[in-house]
Design an enzyme around this catalytic site. Structure first.
Site, PDB file in Angstrom:
ATOM      1  CD  GLU A 177      -2.762   1.356   2.426  1.00  0.00           C
ATOM      2  OE1 GLU A 177      -3.709   2.149   2.389  1.00  0.00           O
ATOM      3  OE2 GLU A 177      -2.488   0.676   3.434  1.00  0.00           O
ATOM      4  CE  LYS A 214      -6.602   0.156   1.776  1.00  0.00           C
ATOM      5  NZ  LYS A 214      -7.198  -0.310   3.043  1.00  0.00           N
TER       6      LYS A 214
END
Length: 296
Positions: A177, A214
């Site tokens: 992420e 993400k």
């Protein structure tokens, strides 16, 4: 190795991932939004008891099942607690059909070259071993891009993939992420740089090394289509990043193949003061709306 049924759900299941992973720093804000002020608890333990009650209430809501919520990201303390008498990760999978993930990062370093790298994680191997014992499928770790700075973005992606390999070695699936801050002027340029850097690193993974990503909802719709199509990527999920749920859903719906992994946008409108009926109706509507945006 990752559970085959859970892997299949992650690859092709319709729905989204719930991010129930607020940690020490973000818990007071999450509780405040939920209608619990800081004077309602006197210690960190009491604070974590209250946030666990909130998460348990979400996880046991009738609408919170694998039919629309295909995965959920847990905070370490949640993983080590029980929901309705079962360890949290086992409860999610066995009772709700929701694949459990674990947030593993320890927060952010101060900004350098327009990015915030993750703090060192000297105990990561031990945490990953515990995660495996608890039946966790994968992990999540966040770092932040705040400028279109080539050196910084290179460093942030290198770190994400280096730690990702450590996680893969334990048989877990890492969600990488590198979040791009939504308010920066050069967001679109930063996203272009990030895309190229991620593709470069994905191409270095070996057969069988598969990751999830993400990412912030991109300025240019479908920018991340090459990542969604990449053979080393299981799924690309979107964070809400400060957008309201309606804004995040509208942006997500424009990005084909990208699914939600919302935290604050999922719990928007929930309150400790709501009756169970009110609470369950509110979370069901949120789940329906995020699901609809995720299946475009």
């Amino acid at each position: 190795m990752a559970d085959a049924k859970q892997l299949e759900q992650m690859k092709s299941g319709k729905g989204f991932i719930a991010a129930l992973d607020q940690s020490g720093g973000s818990t007071p804000k999450a509780l405040r939004l939920y209608g619990i002020e800081e004077d309602a608890y006197g210690s960190e333990d009491e604070m974590f008891d209250l946030i666990h009650e909130m998460r348990s209430r979400i996880a046991t809501a009738p609408a919170f099942t694998g039919e629309k919520v295909i995965g959920a990201i847990l905070f370490e303390k949640t993983m080590e607690r029980e929901i309705e008498g079962k360890p949290a990760a086992k409860f999610l999978w066995e009772e709700r059909g929701v694949v459990p993930f674990l947030k593993v990062d320890k927060g952010l370093e101060s900004e350098h070259d327009g990015v915030q790298l993750m703090k060192p994680m000297p105990d990561l191997d031990a945490l990953l071993d515990r995660a495996v014992e608890h039946g966790i499928f994968g992990t999540k770790m966040r770092s932040v891009v705040s400028a279109a700075n080539a050196e910084g973005i290179q460093a942030i992606v290198e770190q994400q993939f280096a730690v990702g390999r450590q996680i893969l070695a334990k048989g877990l699936v890492p969600i990488l992420e590198p979040e791009v801050t939504i308010s920066i002027d050069d967001k679109a340029q930063a996203e272009d740089m990030l895309l190229n850097e991620i593709i470069h690193h994905l191409d270095t993974l070996e057969e069988g090394q598969e990751v999830m990503l993400k990412l912030t909802l991109p300025t240019l719709a479908n920018l991340y289509a090459p990542l969604i199509a990449h053979p080393r990527v299981i799924r690309v999920v979107a964070l809400s990043g400060g957008y309201s749920r309606d804004e995040a859903n509208a942006l997500l719906a424009k990005n084909e193949g990208m699914i939600a992994s919302f935290s604050r946008a999922l719990t928007e409108g929930l309150s400790a003061q709501q009756s169970d009926d009110e609470f369950n109706t509110t979370i069901a509507k949120a789940i329906d709306d995020i699901y609809a945006a995720s299946i475009t």
